[in-house]
Design a protein around this motif. Sequence first.
Motif, short mmCIF file in Angstrom:
data_model
loop_
_atom_site.label_atom_id
_atom_site.label_comp_id
_atom_site.label_asym_id
_atom_site.label_seq_id
_atom_site.Cartn_x
_atom_site.Cartn_y
_atom_site.Cartn_z
N LYS A 146 0.82 -1.21 0.00
CA LYS A 146 0.00 0.00 0.00
C LYS A 146 0.86 1.26 0.00
N MET A 147 1.94 1.24 0.79
CA MET A 147 2.82 2.41 0.81
C MET A 147 3.58 2.55 -0.50
N LEU A 148 3.97 1.45 -1.09
CA LEU A 148 4.66 1.52 -2.38
C LEU A 148 3.74 2.09 -3.46
N ALA A 149 2.47 1.69 -3.42
CA ALA A 149 1.50 2.23 -4.38
C ALA A 149 1.29 3.72 -4.15
N THR A 150 1.22 4.14 -2.89
CA THR A 150 1.09 5.57 -2.57
C THR A 150 2.32 6.33 -3.05
N ALA A 151 3.49 5.78 -2.77
CA ALA A 151 4.73 6.44 -3.19
C ALA A 151 4.81 6.54 -4.70
N ALA A 152 4.34 5.50 -5.40
CA ALA A 152 4.37 5.52 -6.86
C ALA A 152 3.57 6.69 -7.42
N LYS A 153 2.52 7.08 -6.69
CA LYS A 153 1.66 8.18 -7.16
C LYS A 153 2.21 9.55 -6.79
N TYR A 154 2.83 9.66 -5.60
CA TYR A 154 3.16 10.98 -5.08
C TYR A 154 4.65 11.31 -5.01
N ALA A 155 5.52 10.33 -5.04
CA ALA A 155 6.94 10.60 -4.80
C ALA A 155 7.71 10.96 -6.05
N ASP A 156 8.75 11.76 -5.86
CA ASP A 156 9.75 11.98 -6.91
C ASP A 156 10.84 10.92 -6.82
N ARG A 157 11.01 10.35 -5.63
CA ARG A 157 12.00 9.31 -5.37
C ARG A 157 11.44 8.43 -4.26
N ILE A 158 11.79 7.15 -4.28
CA ILE A 158 11.32 6.23 -3.25
C ILE A 158 12.51 5.62 -2.52
#
Length: 264
Positions: A146-158
């Motif tokens: 779930k956090m990876l999916a959120t990061a995929a949408k909002y992050a410039d870097r993970i």
Amino acid sequence: MSMNFGIVMAPRSGAEWVRAVQDAERQGYGTVLLPDTLYTPSPFPTLAAAAAVTTTLRLRPNVLAAPMRTPAVTARETATLQMLSDGRFELGMGTGRPEASKEAEKFGMPWGSAADRRHQLIDTIENVRATVQPAPAIVIAASGPKMLATAAKYADRIHLAVDPASTEYDLATRTATVRDHTDRTIGFSLQLVGIGDQLPFYVARHLGITIDHLRESRAAALLPGDPSEAAAALEQLHDKYGIDELLVPGELAESFAPILARFR
């Protein structure tokens, strides 16, 4: 191959911090990262001090726990750091380490469920992007689906917040999850867990993890002691999984220097 290197450290005094960040900049590190815990100095003023004595080094909390501050407070502090650093600040954020719930309680901040914390993370990012100019790069620490999916949408870097013993298979599944949720190109960061026979104090003493355990597990973030072999291992992580930033614990900086030199 383009690879950035960040150094993770916290000051023991003002003078020592000045020397440390200036040394990091001279050695070729691209970013200095400061943990956000009650046992380390507050990241915003400490990174502001680093901004004042450096010129190219980027500055990132590693990472802010979203529930510890309201979105408006984080946006205000971010705007200040962007101004003081001439745009070198990067906002590293996450939903908080499991033990951080006790820290939030000390601040009188609600911790909430995992879903609550994800929503607060998103609210903070949207607030920062709407109010801070220039908007900083957003780096999200993530591990679960779930956090990876959120990061995929909002992050410039993970920041791949994986267990120290995580294998290449673990990295492959997490980076694949991100790519399944976005068509954007997103860089990945990984924290170094050890070099040769050396482990940071936190890993060896606090977590009780040994070199033998990491080797038996084929831990992807444990580098060989030979600089050429270590550089080859990093090139493989870059080429196979898109990991283009390695975060080096300050305790390992001396041992990492010959490896860093090969990329500089």
